[in-house]
Each structure stands twice: as C-alpha cells, then as structure tokens.
Design a protein around this motif. Structure first.
Motif, short mmCIF file in Angstrom:
data_model
loop_
_atom_site.label_atom_id
_atom_site.label_comp_id
_atom_site.label_asym_id
_atom_site.label_seq_id
_atom_site.Cartn_x
_atom_site.Cartn_y
_atom_site.Cartn_z
N TRP A 128 0.74 -1.06 0.08
CA TRP A 128 0.01 -0.01 -0.10
C TRP A 128 0.81 1.17 0.18
O TRP A 128 0.56 2.11 -0.70
CB TRP A 128 -0.92 0.03 1.16
CG TRP A 128 -1.70 1.19 1.50
CD1 TRP A 128 -1.38 2.36 2.26
CD2 TRP A 128 -2.90 1.78 0.61
NE1 TRP A 128 -2.22 3.25 2.08
CE2 TRP A 128 -3.00 3.10 1.10
CE3 TRP A 128 -3.56 1.12 -0.56
CZ2 TRP A 128 -4.36 3.88 0.49
CZ3 TRP A 128 -4.52 1.92 -0.86
CH2 TRP A 128 -4.99 3.24 -0.39
N PHE A 129 1.92 1.37 0.94
CA PHE A 129 2.53 2.49 0.98
C PHE A 129 3.35 2.68 -0.39
O PHE A 129 3.78 3.86 -0.83
CB PHE A 129 3.60 2.29 2.12
CG PHE A 129 2.97 2.89 3.65
CD1 PHE A 129 2.79 4.21 3.65
CD2 PHE A 129 2.38 1.88 4.35
CE1 PHE A 129 2.17 4.79 4.69
CE2 PHE A 129 1.73 2.50 5.26
CZ PHE A 129 1.65 4.00 5.90
N GLY A 130 4.02 1.64 -0.92
CA GLY A 130 4.52 1.60 -2.01
C GLY A 130 3.94 2.14 -3.32
O GLY A 130 4.17 3.14 -4.14
N PHE A 131 2.31 1.78 -3.25
CA PHE A 131 1.17 2.29 -4.12
C PHE A 131 1.23 3.62 -3.94
O PHE A 131 1.34 4.53 -4.96
CB PHE A 131 0.08 1.50 -4.09
CG PHE A 131 -1.09 2.07 -4.56
CD1 PHE A 131 -1.02 2.17 -6.19
CD2 PHE A 131 -2.18 2.53 -4.10
CE1 PHE A 131 -2.18 2.75 -6.87
CE2 PHE A 131 -3.17 3.11 -4.66
CZ PHE A 131 -3.14 3.31 -5.89
N MET A 132 1.20 4.26 -2.84
CA MET A 132 1.08 5.60 -2.30
C MET A 132 2.15 6.46 -2.90
O MET A 132 2.17 7.47 -3.47
CB MET A 132 0.78 5.88 -1.05
CG MET A 132 -0.59 5.43 -0.06
SD MET A 132 -1.68 6.75 -0.69
CE MET A 132 -2.63 5.56 -1.78
N ALA A 133 3.51 5.85 -2.48
CA ALA A 133 4.59 6.35 -3.19
C ALA A 133 4.73 7.03 -4.60
O ALA A 133 4.80 8.18 -5.13
CB ALA A 133 5.79 6.09 -2.69
N ARG A 134 4.09 6.00 -5.45
CA ARG A 134 4.19 6.12 -6.89
C ARG A 134 3.03 7.03 -7.04
O ARG A 134 3.08 7.96 -7.94
CB ARG A 134 3.76 4.81 -7.43
CG ARG A 134 5.07 3.82 -7.17
CD ARG A 134 5.06 2.79 -8.52
NE ARG A 134 5.20 3.50 -9.58
CZ ARG A 134 5.74 2.88 -10.86
NH1 ARG A 134 5.87 1.62 -10.71
NH2 ARG A 134 5.66 3.33 -12.15
N LEU A 135 1.79 7.03 -6.36
CA LEU A 135 0.67 7.78 -6.77
C LEU A 135 0.81 9.20 -6.59
O LEU A 135 0.62 10.07 -7.44
CB LEU A 135 -0.62 7.25 -5.93
CG LEU A 135 -1.77 7.83 -6.50
CD1 LEU A 135 -2.28 7.16 -7.78
CD2 LEU A 135 -2.84 7.45 -5.47
N VAL A 136 1.24 9.61 -5.45
CA VAL A 136 1.45 10.95 -5.24
C VAL A 136 2.76 11.72 -5.97
O VAL A 136 2.58 12.81 -6.09
CB VAL A 136 1.44 11.38 -3.80
CG1 VAL A 136 0.60 10.72 -2.83
CG2 VAL A 136 3.04 10.53 -3.22
N ASN A 137 3.38 10.77 -6.65
CA ASN A 137 4.39 11.53 -7.46
C ASN A 137 4.08 11.40 -8.93
O ASN A 137 4.68 11.70 -9.70
CB ASN A 137 5.85 11.02 -7.27
CG ASN A 137 6.33 11.49 -5.90
OD1 ASN A 137 6.14 12.62 -5.57
ND2 ASN A 137 6.84 10.26 -5.07
N SER A 138 3.00 10.85 -9.17
CA SER A 138 2.49 10.45 -10.52
C SER A 138 1.82 11.76 -10.97
O SER A 138 1.69 12.70 -10.22
CB SER A 138 1.57 9.49 -10.63
OG SER A 138 0.40 9.61 -10.08
N ARG A 139 1.41 11.78 -12.36
CA ARG A 139 0.69 13.10 -12.73
C ARG A 139 -0.56 13.28 -11.76
O ARG A 139 -0.92 14.49 -11.51
CB ARG A 139 0.13 12.84 -14.13
CG ARG A 139 -0.51 13.86 -14.78
CD ARG A 139 -0.83 13.69 -16.16
NE ARG A 139 -1.56 14.91 -16.77
CZ ARG A 139 -2.90 15.03 -16.59
NH1 ARG A 139 -3.41 14.35 -15.78
NH2 ARG A 139 -3.80 16.29 -16.94
N PHE A 140 -1.41 12.04 -11.48
CA PHE A 140 -2.58 12.31 -10.71
C PHE A 140 -2.22 12.92 -9.39
O PHE A 140 -2.96 13.76 -9.13
CB PHE A 140 -2.93 10.75 -10.50
CG PHE A 140 -4.30 10.65 -9.60
CD1 PHE A 140 -5.66 10.90 -10.10
CD2 PHE A 140 -4.20 10.33 -8.31
CE1 PHE A 140 -6.48 10.74 -9.36
CE2 PHE A 140 -5.14 10.26 -7.60
CZ PHE A 140 -6.56 10.42 -8.04
N GLY A 141 -1.22 12.43 -8.67
CA GLY A 141 -0.84 13.03 -7.55
C GLY A 141 -0.48 14.39 -7.74
O GLY A 141 -0.96 15.44 -6.71
N LEU A 142 0.29 14.79 -8.63
CA LEU A 142 0.61 16.32 -8.91
C LEU A 142 -0.81 17.12 -9.01
O LEU A 142 -0.88 18.40 -8.58
CB LEU A 142 1.51 16.24 -10.05
CG LEU A 142 3.05 15.94 -9.82
CD1 LEU A 142 3.79 15.95 -11.11
CD2 LEU A 142 3.54 16.61 -8.65
#
Lengths: 304, 336
Positions: free
Chosen positions: B193-207
């Motif tokens: 889950w935390f790995g997924f979060m790390a990718r998500l918040v730095n993805s375009r979506f996260g930005l």
C-alpha cells in the motif's frame, strides 16, 4: 390522527432544540469562520450544570440559570484560551483542536458524574398534560419547550435584525475587515458571539435534560444532527438553520414513529421494526443527500 | 517543494538510510520481541501496521487533496464488516441474499472488501464532493454516522454487539492464526500500500491532486476536471481504509459498529496530523505515536482521554508540521 399531531409536535420540539444549537454553530462559523465541534460539549455542560444545581438546591428554577451561566462561562473561557488562536488557522486545525476539547469534556463528565445517565423530572409546575383537542393530551413540559424555543428564535431575530450589536454581527459576517477598519473592537465582538452561541447551546441542553436524561456524549449525538441541519439550511444562514431544524426535527421524528408500522404491512413484525428503525435513523441523512443533490449550498445560502 | 531537493543530496541519503533501518527493524521485530520475551509486542505492532494503512489512505485525500473528511471510519468499518458478514455466512452455510455463499478465504474477502468500499466511496463521494470546505467536513461526518446507524440496526449481524470472527481468514490455504504469520501478512500488504501511495502521489495524478489542494480554481482554469480527480482520490482512499478494516477484523477476530463510530474517524485524523499532513510516511509515524500513547496512558488511567484531549489541543496550537516535520528538521531537510 391524534397520534399524528402528537408526533408532529414532538418533531417541532426536536426541531426547536436543533435550531438553538444550529443557530449558534452557524453564527460562529458565519462570523469567525470557525467550525466548533465542541459546540455539543456546551450543550452537555449546560445540562450537567443544571442537573447538578437542581439536585443541590432542589429547585429546577435555580438550576436553569446556573446551567445557562455554566455554558456561557465555559464558552467565554474556550474562546479566550483556545478558539481565538484558531481564527487564522485552516479548518483542519480547528476540527482537531475542538475534537481534543470534546475528548476532554466528555471524559471529565464521566469522571465527575459517572457513566450512568442522570434522570431528572420536569418541575412540578410543568409536569402533567394539557388537552389540545378532545381526547388528545400532550405533556406540558414539551409544550413549554416549543414555546420557549420559538421565543428565543424571535428574540435572536430581533437581536440581530434590530439592535446595534446585531448590526455589528451582520457586518462582521460579510465585511470583517471593514468593521475592524471602522474601529469596532472585533475581539470583543467575537467573544460576545461565541458566548451567545454557548448560551443557546446550554439552553438547548437544559431543556433536553429532563426529556432524554443527562449523559456524557449526549452533545455529539445531537451535534451531528445539527450538522445535518446546518448543511441543509445553508452554512452561515440563521434563517436556513431555522427551517432546516424544523424540517430535520419533523422528518426524523415521523420516520422513527411511523416507518416500522408502515413496513409491517409488507414484512414480519420483528424485521419491520429493525429495518424501519434503521431507515428511520438514516432518513435525515438521505434527506440531506437529496437536498445537496439539488442545491449544493443548502436551501438558504448565506451569501448569494 | 520536492523539486528543489537534489536527488543525491545528503538529506535524501540520510532519509533513505533511516528508511532502510526502519524496514530492517520491522522485519526482525517478531523474532527480536520473542527472543527478548515481549512476544505480545508483535500483536501490538500488527495493530499499528494495519492502522497505518487506514491513516495513510485518509492522508491521500486530507493531506494531498485538501479534502477534510471526518467520515473515514465509514470505509474502515465497512471493510471490517465485509469480512465479518462473509464469515458469518460461511459458518451458517446460508448464502447472502440467496446469491453468494459466505467464505473465510482472505483471497476472496479482501478483494470483495476493497470492491464494496470502493463502490460506497464512489456513491458517498459523488454527493459529498458537490460541497467543499466546512460543508464537506459536516457531510462526511453525517454520512459516516448514517452508516453507523445502519449497522447498529442490522440485528441479523449482531446490531450493537457486533460480530465475532472466531477464526482468522485463511490466505490461499495458508493458516494465519499464528500471530507472527499474520504480522508478516499485514506488513506485506502495508508495504504494498505504501509503495502504491509513493508512486501515486508522485504521478501526474498526484501532482494534480496537490495542485487542487493549493488552488482548485487554478487547476480548473488550466482545463482539469477537478471533481473527477477528487472523486478518484476519494474512492482510492475509501478502498485503502477498507483494506485496513478487513485486516483489522481478522486481527481482532471481531467487528462492531465501534469501528464505524465518529471517534474512529477522529483518531485517524489525529494520526495524520501528528505524523505530518501530506507526507508519505507521516501517517505511519502518527499511528505509532497515537497507539503507543493511548496504550501507555490507558495503563496509567482509564480516563486517558482527559490527558489526550488537551495534549491534542496543545499540539495543534503550538507544534505545526507534526513529527515528520520534527524529523525533517533533525535530519537537516528544508525541502519537505
């Protein structure tokens, strides 16, 4: 039929109590921009102080002013010590700080008064029933609550619409900076508004005490219903709070009273009671969803 | 912001070293505690790991998206109830609505919990996100309370008393009744889950999501449909809380409306704040701190909330940035 009228009156009575809370909550938010979760605690403190003083003095009529004073004083202390520092903060900080206050007040109430709810009878002058229609009786105390609540609502309207301080309150809600620039002591005004909200919440708690019992956590049960009222009525609008409170009070009471009976026509008694009870307590939230689906800013948005 | 941080800066390296150390500690924790004779700590660590998932999921909408949801316990509790209800049906042999048989296999209950919570978040989010600011806080709280009342009234599933789950779910035939195995299962899912979060918040979506927090209007002006992004984040967050709730029911072997109560939502918010809003690992730190604080205070007095409440007020008033902010200052970072 008489049962129907009785439930309508019960709904109005709940609505009146909700209005007292919602008016304070929405005033405080509208003017200071603060969301105060501990508003329900002021309701609880009013009820506990009244129950304590009534038990001590043996007189309901001495208990009432004591409860009011305790709620208002707590409100002033809360504003001066804590809330004042939160005006410039975002909603998240306000929510969490006032959430911390709830934990504190609820636990203090448990320490001082125990976990068992305190029950107290309405004063003897207000016990008994009045006959509204032939064959239809209604408790005097509930009738008095309705009347008192409506009187306070009118008084609040006059205070805000007709007096100088009300003018400042209204001006503070829409043009905060301008009021300050004109030399009004805005700090004092804020404390006054907060104390007024606390007083109204305390009053609601005092009236509810003899009906539902006084217990730690009583404030949050009604606070969440108050949120529903404020969202439905429109945040910051006292008029919205009034109509929203009556609507929520009546809908909630009617659903709880009549839905299980209605469902019993379609299913077994026990299941109907369970399901009816469940949907009955969900009803006002569904109402809120419906209102927001049509008018996202509530029925009477405060500004525009 | 992060952009000003050089990847190879000593600060980043120090943080990475810290992270590796923490991971290593988590991996040897059950063995170390057993060797030292504090075996019950493994169970406590499991609770923290599971709770951290829920706190982190709230942080996605609260910290990164700026949506102050006070109703996150709804998804946490519903995730828990999915496991509880499926187990109850597996025991009684009755199919749910005559359609689906019950089960106690985590390989079924977990995905189903995620699915149910995702759909619920889609429904509630679609309505709640029509509002913003203080109304959003109130409406999320109210909806969570609605779900709470719903489960209190469901007498078939225990009502007020909740449901017992006598045996933990199996996981592809693997028996996780053993506390150490369940710890590693929870830890594995938490790391995923935390790995997924790390990718998500730095993805375009996260930005985009962070942009919405700073200024929703600005994002709308540059042509982004902010409502959809917020709703997507809300659904992901709801699923994360559902995952945590499903694990928690397995951990405690019990689910009750308490998991749905607004106090639970409040606790999750506190963890996010304590750890540091809008930081990846802040919620995990917050979970460690709050749960430890609670168990220490609870050992000292049953009225620990009298201490926790004012503590919280003081933290909010005087200590901004949470514990993660403190760590950043200690490791010399200025760019988080």
């Amino acid at each position: 039929m008489s049962l129907f009228i009785e439930q309508i009156l019960n709904g109005v009575q709940l609505g009146v109590a909700l209005f007292l809370l919602a008016a304070g909550l929405t005033l405080i938010f509208g003017i200071m921009g603060v969301i105060n979760l501990a508003h329900g605690s002021l309701y609880m403190i009013g009820a506990f102080a009244m129950a304590w003083a009534t038990a001590r003095t043996g007189s309901f009529w001495l208990g009432v002013p004591f409860g009011l004073a305790a709620a208002a004083l707590t409100g002033v202390l809360m504003e001066v010590l804590i809330i004042r520092r939160l005006y410039a903060r975002d909603h998240l900080d306000q929510v969490l700080a006032t959430y911390g206050l709830i934990l504190f007040f609820n636990q203090m109430a448990t320490i001082i008064f125990g976990r068992q709810p305190l029950f107290l009878a309405p004063p003897s002058e207000l016990s008994g029933f009045i006959t509204l229609l032939p064959g239809m009786q209604y408790p005097v105390y509930r009738m008095v609550i309705i009347a008192a609540g409506l009187l306070v609502a009118i008084g609040l309207y006059l205070l805000i619409a007709r007096t100088r301080i009300g003018m400042l309150v209204r001006a503070g809600a829409t043009h905060r900076e301008m009021v300050r620039a004109l030399g009004v002591d805005i700090t004092l005004l804020y404390t006054f508004v907060f104390a007024l909200g606390a007083l109204l919440a305390g009053f609601a708690g005092i009236m509810a005490g003899p009906l539902y019992g006084v217990t730690a956590g009583m404030g949050e049960q009604i606070l969440i219903l108050t949120f529903v009222v404020v969202v439905i009525g429109g945040v910051g609008s006292i008029r919205g709070a009034f109509y929203g409170a009556l609507l929520v009070g009546i809908v909630d009471t009617m659903l709880r009273a009549f839905l299980p009976g209605l469902l019993r026509h379609f299913m077994a008694g026990q299941e109907a009671d369970a399901l009816g009870g469940g949907i009955g307590s969900m009803g006002v939230y569904l109402l809120m969803a419906l209102v927001l689906a049509i008018k996202p800013k509530g029925l009477f948005p405060a500004h525009g | 912001m992060d952009e000003t941080c050089d990847i190879a800066s000593p600060v980043k390296r120090r943080r990475a070293a810290l992270l590796v150390a923490v991971l290593a500690a988590l991996l040897i924790l059950p063995f170390a505690t057993q060797a030292l004779g504090y075996g019950s700590l493994t169970s406590f660590a499991t609770r923290i790991v599971i709770t951290a998932i829920a706190a982190s999921s709230l942080n996605l909408i609260l910290g990164y998206g700026g949506m102050i949801s006070f109703g996150h316990a709804a998804f946490y509790g519903v995730g828990g109830y999915v496991v509880g209800i499926l187990y109850a049906h597996a025991r009684s042999g009755e199919a749910i609505w005559g359609l689906m048989p019950g089960t106690s296999d985590l390989a079924v209950t977990l995905p189903l919990g995620l699915l149910v919570c995702g759909l619920l978040a889609l429904l509630l989010g679609a309505i709640s996100l029509r509002t913003s600011g203080v109304q959003f806080i109130m409406i999320t709280l109210a909806f969570a309370q609605m779900i709470y009342f719903l489960f209190v009234s469901l007498k078939a599933y225990g009502g007020d008393d909740g449901l017992s789950v006598r045996r933990r779910n199996e996981f592809f035939g693997l028996d996780v009744r053993d506390d150490t195995r369940f710890y590693f299962l929870s830890l594995g899912l938490a790391l995923l889950w935390f790995g997924f979060m790390a990718r998500l918040v730095n993805s375009r979506f996260g930005l985009v999501l962070r942009g919405i927090r700073q200024s929703e209007r600005r994002m709308a002006v540059i042509g982004i449909s902010t409502y959809r992004y917020k709703l997507a984040a809300y659904v992901i967050a709801g699923m994360g809380a559902g995952l945590s709730g499903a694990l928690m029911t397995n951990y405690a072997r019990f689910v009750s409306p308490d998991m749905l109560h607004w106090v639970q939502s409040g606790e999750l918010m506190i963890m996010v704040i304590l750890g540091g809003v809008g930081t990846l690992l802040g919620p995990a730190i917050g979970a460690v701190v709050l749960l430890s604080l609670e168990s220490v205070l609870a050992a000292y007095t049953e009225h620990w909330q009298v201490i926790l409440g004012p503590f919280l007020v003081l933290v909010i008033l005087f200590w901004r940035g949470g514990i993660n902010g403190l760590i950043s200052r200690l490791t010399g970072a200025r760019c988080e």
